[in-house]
Motif scaffolding. Structure first.
Motif, short mmCIF file in Angstrom:
data_model
loop_
_atom_site.label_atom_id
_atom_site.label_comp_id
_atom_site.label_asym_id
_atom_site.label_seq_id
_atom_site.Cartn_x
_atom_site.Cartn_y
_atom_site.Cartn_z
N ASP A 1 -13.25 3.41 2.01
CA ASP A 1 -12.06 3.50 1.18
C ASP A 1 -12.37 3.04 -0.24
O ASP A 1 -13.25 2.19 -0.46
CB ASP A 1 -10.95 2.61 1.75
N PRO B 1 0.81 -1.22 0.00
CA PRO B 1 0.00 0.00 0.00
C PRO B 1 0.84 1.26 0.00
O PRO B 1 1.89 1.34 0.65
CB PRO B 1 -0.81 -0.12 1.30
N ARG C 1 -6.84 4.61 -2.91
CA ARG C 1 -5.68 4.02 -2.24
C ARG C 1 -5.05 3.02 -3.21
O ARG C 1 -5.67 2.02 -3.58
CB ARG C 1 -6.10 3.32 -0.96
N ALA D 1 -10.04 1.34 -3.02
CA ALA D 1 -8.71 0.76 -3.18
C ALA D 1 -8.53 0.21 -4.59
O ALA D 1 -9.45 -0.41 -5.14
CB ALA D 1 -8.48 -0.34 -2.15
#
Length: 278
Positions: free
Chosen positions: A45, A7, A68, A47
């Motif tokens: 989130d 990440p 993300r 992602a």
């Protein structure tokens, strides 16, 4: 076993929408998806799993929208498995007769979806990069693992098969390890790659309404099923809206909607759009 992802920033929420980007084309699709999620008002989130086949400049617009970014690896599958699921051999054994898979599609990349079971989230909703979220769908985080909509785009016969473009999941390392073991067992062949595998792994999958994964071919094959106010997620299976293709004029209203989300300007209220001609 590798953790599979690196990440760029820590998780900001316990729940996440996750998509997979394996090349610049899918990064283009993912930008419209991420923007549609932002406009839906979600606080979860967003992602993006991305492989080494995506350049930084293709990913930059996703980061700008607050996604993300999670660099990931291909699964450690055997040479025999890779040969069986290579593009030419796979399409030769299981040809696509209803639509055209784009040239940038690499079937082996699809199995990277399984990496989401390694992520640092409690609950995940997976969305293919060629989808758009037209209404808030946060309620899906309350649904159990594993929920998906049937692969309906031509007839009622499609209801027996799920579509893996949208599904709910609960990340867990034990699940991931068990999946990889079954995935690459000697002699296995997954006709529709991750879709066939996931239906085998979750044989009692919970069915979502088709409106949570409305496939674009419904527009002309099953127009009576199309009702804009009901549609939460629109999925551009087969031909992509950023391509030039033979079905483009038949799908023009859907393609125009995608381009609105792919840009920076206003987007139409999909619930007020006219339906397909019957």
């Amino acid at each position: 076993m590798s953790s599979g992802s690196q990440p760029a920033v820590p998780a900001g929420h316990r729940f996440a929408y996750v998509t997979l980007v394996t090349n610049a084309d899918f990064a283009l699709g993912a930008r419209a998806l991420v923007r549609s999620l932002r406009l839906s008002g979600t606080s979860a989130d967003i992602a993006v799993l991305h492989t080494g086949g995506v350049e930084a400049r293709a990913l930059a617009p996703l980061a700008t929208l607050g996604a993300r970014l999670l660099e990931t690896e291909l699964l450690p599958t055997s040479d025999a498995f890779n040969a069986a699921h290579g593009r030419d051999r796979l399409h030769g054994l299981a040809p696509f007769t209803k639509g055209d898979k784009p040239a940038f599609h690499t079937p082996l990349d699809n199995f990277c979806k399984l990496r989401l079971w390694q992520l640092d989230y409690e609950r995940v909703v997976f969305l293919d990069a060629d989808t758009l979220v037209l209404q808030n769908i946060d309620r899906l985080f309350d649904y159990p693992e594993f929920c998906a909509a049937p692969n309906v785009y031509e007839s009622l016969a499609d209801f027996h098969r799920m579509n893996s473009g949208v599904f709910t999941a609960r990340p867990a390392a034990t699940t991931f390890e068990a999946m990889v073991t079954r995935l690459d067992a000697p002699g296995t062949f997954w006709r529709r790659t991750d879709q066939t595998f996931l239906q085998d792994y979750f044989p009692n999958w919970h069915g979502l309404p088709v409106f949570y994964n409305m496939l674009q071919y419904v527009w002309f094959n099953l127009p009576g099923l199309w009702n804009w106010p009901d549609i939460r997620i629109l999925h551009f299976q087969y031909e992509k809206p950023w391509q030039t293709h033979a079905k483009a004029e038949r799908l023009r209203p859907l393609i125009d909607l995608w381009h609105a989300y792919a840009g920076d300007g206003p987007v139409p209220d999909a619930t007020s759009l006219p339906g397909p001609a019957t």
